[in-house]
Design an enzyme around this catalytic site. Structure first.
Site, PDB file in Angstrom:
ATOM      1  N   SER A  32       5.491 -63.074 -45.986  1.00 40.64           N
ATOM      2  CA  SER A  32       4.380 -62.806 -45.390  1.00 40.64           C
ATOM      3  C   SER A  32       3.349 -64.036 -45.666  1.00 40.64           C
ATOM      4  O   SER A  32       2.580 -64.446 -44.866  1.00 40.64           O
ATOM      5  CB  SER A  32       3.917 -61.585 -45.997  1.00 40.64           C
ATOM      6  OG  SER A  32       4.592 -60.553 -46.086  1.00 40.64           O
ATOM      7  N   CYS A  70       8.851 -57.867 -47.941  1.00 42.59           N
ATOM      8  CA  CYS A  70       7.867 -56.760 -47.499  1.00 42.59           C
ATOM      9  C   CYS A  70       8.234 -56.019 -46.447  1.00 42.59           C
ATOM     10  O   CYS A  70       8.314 -54.560 -46.268  1.00 42.59           O
ATOM     11  CB  CYS A  70       6.650 -57.137 -47.746  1.00 42.59           C
ATOM     12  SG  CYS A  70       5.292 -55.739 -47.408  1.00 42.59           S
ATOM     13  N   CYS A  75       8.160 -53.094 -48.809  1.00 44.93           N
ATOM     14  CA  CYS A  75       7.184 -52.215 -48.478  1.00 44.93           C
ATOM     15  C   CYS A  75       7.244 -51.279 -47.350  1.00 44.93           C
ATOM     16  O   CYS A  75       7.090 -50.339 -47.185  1.00 44.93           O
ATOM     17  CB  CYS A  75       5.647 -53.043 -48.437  1.00 44.93           C
ATOM     18  SG  CYS A  75       5.750 -54.362 -49.497  1.00 44.93           S
ATOM     19  N   LYS A  78      10.443 -49.113 -47.170  1.00 43.53           N
ATOM     20  CA  LYS A  78      10.342 -48.174 -48.305  1.00 43.53           C
ATOM     21  C   LYS A  78       9.347 -47.146 -47.884  1.00 43.53           C
ATOM     22  O   LYS A  78       9.652 -45.728 -48.110  1.00 43.53           O
ATOM     23  CB  LYS A  78      10.066 -48.835 -49.380  1.00 43.53           C
ATOM     24  CG  LYS A  78       9.592 -47.921 -50.600  1.00 43.53           C
ATOM     25  CD  LYS A  78       9.006 -48.735 -51.638  1.00 43.53           C
ATOM     26  CE  LYS A  78       7.684 -49.340 -51.448  1.00 43.53           C
ATOM     27  NZ  LYS A  78       6.904 -49.912 -52.300  1.00 43.53           N
ATOM     28  N   TYR A 210       7.302 -49.574 -60.574  1.00 49.05           N
ATOM     29  CA  TYR A 210       7.084 -48.887 -59.251  1.00 49.05           C
ATOM     30  C   TYR A 210       8.113 -48.597 -58.276  1.00 49.05           C
ATOM     31  O   TYR A 210       8.334 -47.629 -57.638  1.00 49.05           O
ATOM     32  CB  TYR A 210       5.911 -49.530 -58.642  1.00 49.05           C
ATOM     33  CG  TYR A 210       6.247 -51.083 -57.980  1.00 49.05           C
ATOM     34  CD1 TYR A 210       6.549 -51.087 -56.754  1.00 49.05           C
ATOM     35  CD2 TYR A 210       6.092 -52.157 -58.657  1.00 49.05           C
ATOM     36  CE1 TYR A 210       6.977 -52.075 -56.153  1.00 49.05           C
ATOM     37  CE2 TYR A 210       6.493 -53.324 -58.114  1.00 49.05           C
ATOM     38  CZ  TYR A 210       6.836 -53.362 -56.793  1.00 49.05           C
ATOM     39  OH  TYR A 210       7.041 -54.616 -56.336  1.00 49.05           O
ATOM     40  N   GLU A 214       9.314 -44.975 -57.058  1.00 48.44           N
ATOM     41  CA  GLU A 214       9.282 -44.561 -55.603  1.00 48.44           C
ATOM     42  C   GLU A 214      10.642 -44.120 -54.949  1.00 48.44           C
ATOM     43  O   GLU A 214      10.614 -43.377 -54.255  1.00 48.44           O
ATOM     44  CB  GLU A 214       8.792 -45.917 -54.921  1.00 48.44           C
ATOM     45  CG  GLU A 214       7.255 -46.314 -55.192  1.00 48.44           C
ATOM     46  CD  GLU A 214       6.818 -47.670 -54.532  1.00 48.44           C
ATOM     47  OE1 GLU A 214       5.796 -47.820 -54.713  1.00 48.44           O
ATOM     48  OE2 GLU A 214       7.796 -48.559 -54.345  1.00 48.44           O
ATOM     49  N   ASP A 335       5.698 -64.495 -54.600  1.00 55.79           N
ATOM     50  CA  ASP A 335       6.315 -64.130 -55.653  1.00 55.79           C
ATOM     51  C   ASP A 335       6.741 -65.164 -56.485  1.00 55.79           C
ATOM     52  O   ASP A 335       7.177 -65.221 -57.876  1.00 55.79           O
ATOM     53  CB  ASP A 335       7.199 -62.963 -55.369  1.00 55.79           C
ATOM     54  CG  ASP A 335       6.694 -61.708 -55.071  1.00 55.79           C
ATOM     55  OD1 ASP A 335       5.330 -61.522 -54.874  1.00 55.79           O
ATOM     56  OD2 ASP A 335       7.297 -60.928 -54.919  1.00 55.79           O
ATOM     57  N   THR A 343       2.271 -58.358 -51.722  1.00 56.04           N
ATOM     58  CA  THR A 343       2.067 -58.917 -50.486  1.00 56.04           C
ATOM     59  C   THR A 343       0.572 -59.294 -50.007  1.00 56.04           C
ATOM     60  O   THR A 343       0.798 -60.552 -49.510  1.00 56.04           O
ATOM     61  CB  THR A 343       2.909 -57.913 -49.149  1.00 56.04           C
ATOM     62  OG1 THR A 343       3.917 -57.772 -49.717  1.00 56.04           O
ATOM     63  CG2 THR A 343       2.771 -58.459 -48.163  1.00 56.04           C
ATOM     64  N   HIS A 469     -17.335 -33.562 -47.455  1.00 61.29           N
ATOM     65  CA  HIS A 469     -17.031 -32.149 -47.933  1.00 61.29           C
ATOM     66  C   HIS A 469     -16.575 -31.399 -46.755  1.00 61.29           C
ATOM     67  O   HIS A 469     -16.725 -31.221 -45.809  1.00 61.29           O
ATOM     68  CB  HIS A 469     -18.241 -31.412 -48.549  1.00 61.29           C
ATOM     69  CG  HIS A 469     -17.787 -30.051 -48.900  1.00 61.29           C
ATOM     70  ND1 HIS A 469     -17.102 -30.044 -50.203  1.00 61.29           N
ATOM     71  CD2 HIS A 469     -18.148 -28.644 -48.438  1.00 61.29           C
ATOM     72  CE1 HIS A 469     -16.915 -28.704 -50.645  1.00 61.29           C
ATOM     73  NE2 HIS A 469     -17.381 -28.015 -49.555  1.00 61.29           N
ATOM     74  N   GLU A 474     -14.367 -36.930 -52.263  1.00 63.26           N
ATOM     75  CA  GLU A 474     -15.971 -36.691 -52.677  1.00 63.26           C
ATOM     76  C   GLU A 474     -15.954 -36.615 -54.077  1.00 63.26           C
ATOM     77  O   GLU A 474     -17.125 -36.755 -54.536  1.00 63.26           O
ATOM     78  CB  GLU A 474     -16.469 -35.438 -51.867  1.00 63.26           C
ATOM     79  CG  GLU A 474     -15.917 -34.149 -52.206  1.00 63.26           C
ATOM     80  CD  GLU A 474     -16.621 -33.065 -51.638  1.00 63.26           C
ATOM     81  OE1 GLU A 474     -17.650 -32.955 -51.644  1.00 63.26           O
ATOM     82  OE2 GLU A 474     -15.907 -31.892 -51.468  1.00 63.26           O
TER      83      GLU A 474
END
Length: 496
Positions: A32, A70, A75, A78, A210, A214, A335, A343, A469, A474
């Protein structure tokens, strides 16, 4: 003609007309960040070359491909698997909304895998066209540094090609790491996890970051038995402790077996699968063992010593605020520099590089108030400071606003899983310092909150904003009373 670089330290301007290079810029790594930097530099008039290994959609042996980690093995694929895994819980919840679900609902892993492969192959083609349309020359092969202004590209057939460039940009990213555990060769990393031929029924995941969280959500959502093993008390070290606890509860609520304060001592192949032994003497049988224990900058094959490029003890390339190495003609982003490994950060760094070097606009990346997300089920998303970071930075009298509630959807479905939100506010300035959310659509909500923090929004401005709402979002503009006040002493002053 490429525009002249204007940042301090360019001592070669007097020699610009004397030296002829093949390219104004040569980029090693078409992820990227590299693609962004090359395209934007070309748009400023630079002659740009970029190299990357060919893409193999169903193999992780060659970790190449235009689009990078990614897009091709991170990303994007995944998130596709996360979407697929979410339907399991949605089907369970649908019954109380009047949907009669047959008892024999089946999940076709191979179908999802093929659709995922088709999508990342499509994206790989799009990224190649982006380079071509910008006038960037793509070389398929492995690049390495030969000197301060020279790159060597080795093609798959072994042919070596050398090119000179006024500027060289390194954007080779990072690679998954394997801990030195006996039997480690029996485990896989996240690269292989995205392309498993068969869906495992029993999974052991080592790691609490993470990626581990995940994949635990993905495989559990698809029906596998999942054991998550990690060294700390809670997963997601570095995130807000209160939100980490929420994620842990949600993982357990979804049926994932958590093993905190635990490590693995060995993996052994048996007739019934892989026997995983923990440091507590517990044996777990698995079809797949995933090592999700971090990633390291990918610099070992770049031959950086030839140009004297400095790296730190992790192998990360050292750069200044403009992404420039100690060698004036060589730069690095993403990285591989191990700054903030996301990314969108690589994209930002690539943009800043192009502006600085070829746009005549010296620009430093801005790492303040960067939002990010963990795509667990349900997801966690944050922006700004955590409560622990506010204390570490010496903030005094930080107001903590929290809200925990059962989402409206769950009141009918019967799912016992609360959404939790959190705001940190500087009591002196009234500025919002940080926001966190764990619950459905958290990343979509926090992206908007990130804009507010970037603009320096105050709690009063949050309070004066009309909420949508009924929505979960909110709640961020209706939290009126502080739950507690914390200070640098790390001790609650009041319990409101």
């Amino acid at each position: 003609m490429a525009r002249k670089m204007l940042i301090d330290g360019d001592l070669n301007q007097s020699n610009e007309q004397e030296t002829q290079y093949d390219f104004d810029l040569f980029v090693i790594g078409a992820g990227s960040g590299g693609v962004r930097a090359s395209r934007f530099s070309a748009n400023y008039g630079a002659k740009v070359g970029i190299c990357e290994l060919p893409f193999h959609p169903v193999s992780s042996d060659t970790l190449g491909g235009v689009g990078g980690t990614c897009v091709l093995r991170g990303c994007v694929p995944k998130k596709i698997l996360v979407y697929g895994a979410c339907y399991g819980g949605e089907l369970e919840d649908a019954r109380n909304y009047g949907w009669e679900i047959n008892e024999h609902v089946e999940f076709n892993w191979k179908k999802l895998l093929q659709r995922k492969t088709d999508e990342i192959t499509r994206l790989n083609g799009i990224y190649k066209r982006l380079l071509s349309n910008a006038g960037v020359k793509l070389f398929e092969g492995a690049g390495k540094i030969v000197g301060p202004n020279e790159v060597e590209v080795t093609q798959l057939d072994g042919t070596k090609l050398s090119y000179t460039a006024k500027h060289i940009l390194i954007s080779t990213g990072s690679r998954a790491q394997r801990p030195p555990i006996p039997g480690q060769e029996l485990a896989i990393t996240s690269d292989e996890a995205l392309s498993l031929e068969d869906l495992p029924k029993r999974v052991v995941i080592l790691g609490g970051g993470y990626i581990a969280v995940e994949f635990a959500s993905i495989w559990r959502g698809m029906g596998a038995t999942v054991d998550l093993v990690f060294r700390k008390e809670l997963p997601l070290r570095g995130f807000d402790d209160e939100m980490r606890a929420v994620v842990a509860r949600n993982l357990e609520g979804r049926g994932i077996n958590l093993h905190p304060r635990t490590s693995l001592t060995q993996l052994v192949k048996t007739e019934d699968g892989i026997k995983v032994t923990t440091d507590h003497g517990v044996d777990i049988l698995a079809d797949v063992v995933l090592f999700a224990t971090g990633r390291a900058p990918y610099t070992k094959l770049l031959n950086l010593d030839s140009a004297g490029v400095e790296v730190d003890r992790t192998g990360a390339i050292k750069v200044d605020e403009f992404s420039r190495t100690n060698v004036p003609s060589i730069w690095a982003i993403g990285d591989v520099t191990n700054r903030m490994n996301l990314t969108p950060i690589a994209l930002m760094e690539g943009t800043c590089f192009a502006k600085t070097v070829f746009g005549g606009q010296p620009t430093k990346p801005d790492y303040k108030d960067v939002p990010y997300a963990v795509f667990s089920i349900p997801p966690l998303s944050v922006v700004g400071l955590s409560e622990e970071q506010a204390i570490e930075q010496g903030k005094s009298d930080v107001l903590v606003f929290t809200s925990s509630f059962n989402p409206m959807k769950n009141t009918i479905s019967g799912r016992q899983e609360k959404t939790v939100m959190k705001l940190l506010v500087d009591s002196e300035t009234d500025k919002v310092l940080g926001a966190s959310m764990c619950g459905p659509d958290a990343p979509e909500v926090i992206q908007g909150i990130a804009v507010a923090l970037k603009c320096g929004a105050t709690k009063a401005q949050f309070d004066s904003t009309v909420g949508i709402h009924p929505s979960a979002a909110e709640e961020f503009v209706t939290m009126r009373t502080a739950t507690r006040t914390v200070s640098a002493s790390n001790k609650p002053k009041t319990n409101l």
